[in-house]
Design a protein around this motif. Structure first.
Motif, PDB file in Angstrom:
ATOM      1  N   PRO A 228      32.468  35.442  49.321  1.00  0.00           N
ATOM      2  CA  PRO A 228      33.192  34.162  49.353  1.00  0.00           C
ATOM      3  C   PRO A 228      33.573  33.706  50.752  1.00  0.00           C
ATOM      4  CG  PRO A 228      34.619  35.923  48.551  1.00  0.00           C
ATOM      5  CD  PRO A 228      33.247  36.505  48.648  1.00  0.00           C
ATOM      6  N   ARG A 229      33.394  34.542  51.747  1.00  0.00           N
ATOM      7  CA  ARG A 229      33.703  34.140  53.111  1.00  0.00           C
ATOM      8  C   ARG A 229      32.608  33.264  53.715  1.00  0.00           C
ATOM      9  NH1 ARG A 229      34.786  40.041  55.475  1.00  0.00           N
ATOM     10  NH2 ARG A 229      32.828  40.297  54.317  1.00  0.00           N
ATOM     11  N   TYR A 230      31.458  33.192  53.054  1.00  0.00           N
ATOM     12  CA  TYR A 230      30.337  32.402  53.557  1.00  0.00           C
ATOM     13  C   TYR A 230      30.302  31.032  52.882  1.00  0.00           C
ATOM     14  CZ  TYR A 230      28.230  36.417  55.942  1.00  0.00           C
ATOM     15  OH  TYR A 230      27.988  37.464  56.793  1.00  0.00           O
ATOM     16  N   ILE A 231      29.887  30.033  53.637  1.00  0.00           N
ATOM     17  CA  ILE A 231      29.698  28.701  53.069  1.00  0.00           C
ATOM     18  C   ILE A 231      28.507  28.737  52.105  1.00  0.00           C
ATOM     19  CG2 ILE A 231      29.104  26.301  53.600  1.00  0.00           C
ATOM     20  CD1 ILE A 231      30.492  26.658  56.289  1.00  0.00           C
ATOM     21  N   GLY A 232      28.684  28.165  50.924  1.00  0.00           N
ATOM     22  CA  GLY A 232      27.611  28.125  49.945  1.00  0.00           C
ATOM     23  C   GLY A 232      27.452  29.404  49.157  1.00  0.00           C
ATOM     24  N   PHE A 233      28.502  30.251  49.107  1.00  0.00           N
ATOM     25  CA  PHE A 233      28.405  31.500  48.349  1.00  0.00           C
ATOM     26  C   PHE A 233      28.167  31.203  46.866  1.00  0.00           C
ATOM     27  CE2 PHE A 233      32.842  30.333  47.944  1.00  0.00           C
ATOM     28  CZ  PHE A 233      33.159  30.680  46.638  1.00  0.00           C
ATOM     29  N   VAL A 234      27.556  32.185  46.197  1.00  0.00           N
ATOM     30  CA  VAL A 234      27.242  32.038  44.777  1.00  0.00           C
ATOM     31  C   VAL A 234      28.467  32.432  43.955  1.00  0.00           C
ATOM     32  CG1 VAL A 234      25.814  32.891  42.889  1.00  0.00           C
ATOM     33  CG2 VAL A 234      24.793  32.415  45.126  1.00  0.00           C
ATOM     34  N   LEU A 239      25.965  30.359  38.583  1.00  0.00           N
ATOM     35  CA  LEU A 239      25.614  31.156  37.410  1.00  0.00           C
ATOM     36  C   LEU A 239      25.511  30.286  36.166  1.00  0.00           C
ATOM     37  CD1 LEU A 239      27.736  34.406  37.911  1.00  0.00           C
ATOM     38  CD2 LEU A 239      25.382  33.951  38.564  1.00  0.00           C
ATOM     39  N   LEU A 240      26.446  29.354  36.015  1.00  0.00           N
ATOM     40  CA  LEU A 240      26.408  28.484  34.838  1.00  0.00           C
ATOM     41  C   LEU A 240      25.197  27.566  34.872  1.00  0.00           C
ATOM     42  CD1 LEU A 240      30.194  27.579  34.499  1.00  0.00           C
ATOM     43  CD2 LEU A 240      28.877  29.223  33.165  1.00  0.00           C
ATOM     44  N   SER A 241      24.796  27.129  36.061  1.00  0.00           N
ATOM     45  CA  SER A 241      23.624  26.254  36.151  1.00  0.00           C
ATOM     46  C   SER A 241      22.354  26.990  35.739  1.00  0.00           C
ATOM     47  CB  SER A 241      23.482  25.712  37.576  1.00  0.00           C
ATOM     48  OG  SER A 241      23.135  26.744  38.490  1.00  0.00           O
ATOM     49  N   ILE A 242      22.284  28.290  36.029  1.00  0.00           N
ATOM     50  CA  ILE A 242      21.117  29.077  35.621  1.00  0.00           C
ATOM     51  C   ILE A 242      21.023  29.125  34.100  1.00  0.00           C
ATOM     52  CG2 ILE A 242      20.123  31.394  35.609  1.00  0.00           C
ATOM     53  CD1 ILE A 242      21.242  31.780  38.417  1.00  0.00           C
ATOM     54  N   ALA A 243      22.143  29.418  33.442  1.00  0.00           N
ATOM     55  CA  ALA A 243      22.135  29.518  31.987  1.00  0.00           C
ATOM     56  C   ALA A 243      21.814  28.177  31.331  1.00  0.00           C
ATOM     57  CB  ALA A 243      23.484  30.042  31.502  1.00  0.00           C
ATOM     58  N   ARG A 244      22.324  27.085  31.904  1.00  0.00           N
ATOM     59  CA  ARG A 244      22.119  25.772  31.292  1.00  0.00           C
ATOM     60  C   ARG A 244      20.727  25.219  31.555  1.00  0.00           C
ATOM     61  NH1 ARG A 244      27.969  23.747  33.586  1.00  0.00           N
ATOM     62  NH2 ARG A 244      29.277  24.840  32.043  1.00  0.00           N
ATOM     63  N   ALA A 277      34.318  39.050  44.250  1.00  0.00           N
ATOM     64  CA  ALA A 277      33.402  37.941  43.979  1.00  0.00           C
ATOM     65  C   ALA A 277      34.131  36.853  43.193  1.00  0.00           C
ATOM     66  CB  ALA A 277      32.191  38.444  43.200  1.00  0.00           C
ATOM     67  N   ARG A 278      33.745  35.634  43.417  1.00  0.00           N
ATOM     68  CA  ARG A 278      34.361  34.512  42.695  1.00  0.00           C
ATOM     69  C   ARG A 278      33.579  34.273  41.404  1.00  0.00           C
ATOM     70  NH1 ARG A 278      37.382  31.768  46.666  1.00  0.00           N
ATOM     71  NH2 ARG A 278      38.232  33.433  47.988  1.00  0.00           N
ATOM     72  N   ILE A 279      33.589  35.281  40.558  1.00  0.00           N
ATOM     73  CA  ILE A 279      32.919  35.213  39.267  1.00  0.00           C
ATOM     74  C   ILE A 279      33.933  35.601  38.199  1.00  0.00           C
ATOM     75  CG2 ILE A 279      31.033  36.091  37.841  1.00  0.00           C
ATOM     76  CD1 ILE A 279      29.531  36.778  40.389  1.00  0.00           C
ATOM     77  N   SER A 280      34.245  34.683  37.320  1.00  0.00           N
ATOM     78  CA  SER A 280      35.265  34.932  36.302  1.00  0.00           C
ATOM     79  C   SER A 280      34.645  35.558  35.053  1.00  0.00           C
ATOM     80  CB  SER A 280      35.964  33.622  35.926  1.00  0.00           C
ATOM     81  OG  SER A 280      35.052  32.744  35.282  1.00  0.00           O
ATOM     82  N   CYS A 302      27.588  43.190  45.221  1.00  0.00           N
ATOM     83  CA  CYS A 302      28.129  43.724  46.480  1.00  0.00           C
ATOM     84  C   CYS A 302      29.561  43.272  46.753  1.00  0.00           C
ATOM     85  CB  CYS A 302      27.242  43.371  47.675  1.00  0.00           C
ATOM     86  SG  CYS A 302      25.688  44.287  47.687  1.00  0.00           S
ATOM     87  N   LYS A 303      30.177  42.555  45.831  1.00  0.00           N
ATOM     88  CA  LYS A 303      31.589  42.204  45.892  1.00  0.00           C
ATOM     89  C   LYS A 303      32.204  42.504  44.527  1.00  0.00           C
ATOM     90  CE  LYS A 303      31.173  40.918  50.073  1.00  0.00           C
ATOM     91  NZ  LYS A 303      31.719  41.789  51.148  1.00  0.00           N
ATOM     92  N   ASN A 304      33.485  42.842  44.521  1.00  0.00           N
ATOM     93  CA  ASN A 304      34.117  43.342  43.305  1.00  0.00           C
ATOM     94  C   ASN A 304      34.050  42.340  42.153  1.00  0.00           C
ATOM     95  OD1 ASN A 304      34.996  45.692  44.698  1.00  0.00           O
ATOM     96  ND2 ASN A 304      36.718  44.535  45.530  1.00  0.00           N
TER      97      ASN A 304
END
Length: 709
Positions: A228-234, A239-244, A277-280, A302-304
């Motif tokens: 999340p420290r990088y611009i444009g992080f996933v 993730l939602l766009s992949i599923a949709r 990681a910014r993944i809920s 690679c992030k929690n």
């Protein structure tokens, strides 16, 4: 008079030949008689060209059934095959037309595309191409964005598969091309963007553009950035766009670029990264719900990703076809209470499971996984600090009927000997194995190791002992334990233990083991490997050894050799990959008191001549990162020349011509190549080593020799 195979109708023989995929088997059959030679040529559908590019005009016209053509390994490796350079002795367009005439049915093409001109010439020759794999380890030329891919999308409207895993480019090159050719992009079903040479992967908005342009994807592999420290992080949006956008996916690999590096983590870390990681959890549930057809899923973040157990339960319930799962930095993947299963243990259809850097995974979690995922054929655990040999031993016992491949790496409680002791219940079934060559327990008291080598996991210590016993039918699990006790105290004829290896450790025969992968720190030795428990491997055919570390921080080794001669006791060992590419040192003059890389190469390769059955060798020389040099040294060339049985030798680096001439002493050697398959590969005009002319001279000398067999 008895009938022979030659009496079979040609139609039946043709079908038999068409089912053969092994190249050496097909080559052997072609030598039987003229009839078999013609049938082999007529049914060969896959061909990799390994000759010199200047000799392509000499290709015979007999392989007209080839549909899969690989031009990426032509010699000189990485040379601009079909560029418009005036230095070429042939017309690129005429050569491309000749290839089309010789191989008219090609639908799958692999090529080293150093510049767009290669595809500009080749793509029009086979407009029916369905699969294209591009290879490039050299730096991207100064061209307009998307120029590398435009020729393929323009001339191959039937394209269904694009592989860029070994092709260096910029992430912003691809989305504009997909948008410029919407019909071709929509026809893609397989897209491999897991590029190993990336330092920064695809950004969130680029992933959304890719999946929006390719709605029919079934296989998607992407190297991206979850930090999340990088611009444009996933994060959640990507993730939602992949599923949709791609609900038909059966294979999804999302890996952080940091996970693609081969460098081993710090064994003293607990397993948590510095950032989350910014993944809920809700996003993971929606992702899994949107991919009902998924069969293979890799999320190496690679992030929690904390408290992932509930989301993984949803994965198990909503994705019934899931067979392969790999998780990196997912925590709380399995935290059972009593005999109740939870988390990943509820994915009962899994056949392959890899868990990497899960900080709270413990022995109870392993037991729950073995109980729930009872079909597992492959199990890999990396960087899990809380698991022990007892947990792995119980998992191996519970999965004895199915488990054939195991990997244990970077687990602080599982050195080489502890890992091998833990796998004793399945050692007669394992076919592929990876362990770390850490020798701590081998050096402990022999009597203590002997006791540990035959002890069983005490199931009574756990509340779910009865369930575990019931799962194995009780008597079978007890039988394994009793058999080992008998082996410890008696010499019964039916005992599966072969004896003691002299270090107090009882060992079994790894009779089905065919592939062994080892990690070893620079300066350590291989010689304790048999004493750790791998003394008897009668069918071991291939071994991969990766040496890692900074030579600049190491004193001179106490022994003169790494210990490759130890491997001579494996009677069928014929293939080896010796990877010292992650070993760093001084390529030029070393400071006082230090060894330069030539002396370290002597240490690594000393004794390789004792491997009397070795036929294939891939060797990655150590590197000096300061000057971007991975070059074969004089001591290394001399030691490799002592491998008298080698047939194939691939050096993944550079070398001087007079060093390569040492290889002409190997009597059976017929295939040698320098492959600079690392980024950035050195440019020819910046190198003082093998170039186009020197490579051609060496190959001419190699091909002039008479080969005894």
């Amino acid at each position: 008079m008895a009938a022979t195979i030659n009496d079979l109708p040609d139609a039946i023989l043709t079908n038999i030949f068409a089912l053969l995929s092994d190249t050496r088997t097909r080559n052997s059959l072609s030598l039987v008689c003229h009839k078999f030679l013609q049938l082999e040529k007529a049914t060969r559908t896959s061909l990799t060209l390994r000759g010199n590019a200047r000799d392509l005009v000499l290709i015979p016209h007999c392989f007209r059934s080839v549909t899969r053509l690989d031009l990426s390994l032509l010699s000189p490796w990485g040379h601009a095959l079909l560029s418009s350079s005036s230095s070429l002795s042939y017309d690129p367009k005429l050569l491309a037309r000749h290839l089309r005439h010789v191989f008219p049915l090609v639908t799958s093409l692999t090529v080293y595309s150093r510049s767009p001109s290669v595809l500009e010439v080749l793509s029009p020759q086979w407009p029916g191409l369905r699969h294209v794999k591009l290879v490039r380890w050299h730096q991207r030329p100064q061209i307009l964005p998307g120029s590398d891919f435009s020729p393929v999308f323009e001339h191959c409207p039937s394209l269904t598969s694009l592989d860029l895993s070994e092709f260096y480019y910029w992430t912003e090159d691809l989305p504009p091309v997909l948008q410029a050719y919407p019909a071709t992009a929509a026809s893609l079903t397989k897209l491999n963007l897991l590029t190993k040479s990336f330092t920064e992967g695809f950004k969130s908005h680029e992933i959304q553009q890719v999946v929006a342009a390719c709605p029919n994807l079934r296989h998607l592999l992407i190297a991206c950035v979850f930090d999340p420290r990088y611009i444009g992080f996933v994060g959640d949006d990507a993730l939602l766009s992949i599923a949709r956008s791609c609900p038909k996916l059966t294979l999804l690999h999302l890996a952080d670029t940091a996970s693609l590096a081969t460098t081993r983590g710090d064994p003293n870390e607990e397993g948590y990264s510095s950032e989350d990681a910014r993944i809920s959890r809700a996003t993971l549930v929606e992702l899994f719900s949107g991919l009902p057809l998924i069969e293979e899923l890799v999320l190496d973040v690679c992030k929690n990703v904390r408290d992932s157990g509930l989301a993984l339960e949803e994965l198990g319930s909503r994705c019934g076809k899931l067979k392969v799962l790999k998780l990196g930095h997912f925590h709380s993947v399995c935290t059972p209470i009593g005999s109740q299963l939870d988390g990943v243990a509820l994915c009962e259809g899994l056949e392959s499971l890899s868990i990497k850097n899960s900080a709270d995974l413990d022995d109870m979690g392993l037991i729950a996984i073995a109980r729930g995922c009872w079909k597992l054929k492959k199990f890999e655990v990396v960087g899990c600090k809380r698991i022990t040999g007892k947990g792995v031993r119980t998992l191996a016992s519970l999965l004895r009927r199915s488990l054939v491949e195991v990997g244990i790496s970077d687990c602080i409680n599982l050195d080489a000997a502890a890992s091998l002791r833990a796998l004793e219940p399945v050692c007669d079934r394992i076919e592929r194995l990876h362990i770390d060559c850490v020798w701590e327990s081998v050096e402990e008291d022999g009597e203590k190791d002997a006791e540990a080598g035959v002890c069983d996991f005490k199931l009574g210590e756990f509340q779910n002992a009865a369930h575990v016993m019931d799962l194995f039918g009780g008597s079978e699990f007890e039988g394994v334990s009793n058999k080992k006790k008998r082996c410890k105290y008696s010499e019964e004829a039916g005992c599966s233990y072969r004896g003691s290896n002299g270090n107090g450790l009882w060992y079994k025969s790894w009779e089905r083991l065919r592939y062994l992968s080892l990690w070893i720190a620079v300066g350590d030795l291989l010689s304790p490997l048999p004493m750790a428990g791998l003394e008897d491997c009668p069918n071991l055919e291939e071994i991969q050894i990766r040496v890692e570390g900074d030579c600049r921080e190491r004193p001179k080794p106490s022994e003169p050799a790494l210990g490759l001669s130890t491997l001579a006791q494996y009677p069928r060992l014929s293939k080896m990959q010796l990877d010292c590419g992650d070993t760093i040192g001084f390529a030029l003059t070393a400071p006082s008191g230090q060894m330069d890389l030539s002396l370290w190469e002597r240490f690594f390769l000393n004794g390789i001549g004792d491997l009397s059955l070795l036929e294939e060798l891939d060797y990655w020389p150590p590197q000096d990162r300061d000057v971007n040099q991975r070059s074969l040294s004089l001591p290394a060339a001399g030691l490799l020349a002592e491998c008298g049985t080698l047939r194939k030798l691939f050096i993944h680096g550079t070398a001087h011509e007079h060093f390569m001439n040492f290889m002409l002493r190997i009597p059976n050697l017929r295939d040698v190549q320098l492959r600079e398959d690392y980024y950035p590969a050195p440019e020819n005009d910046m190198s003082t080593e093998m170039r186009v002319d020197s490579t051609s001279r060496f190959e001419d000398a190699l091909n002039r020799r008479l080969i005894p067999d």
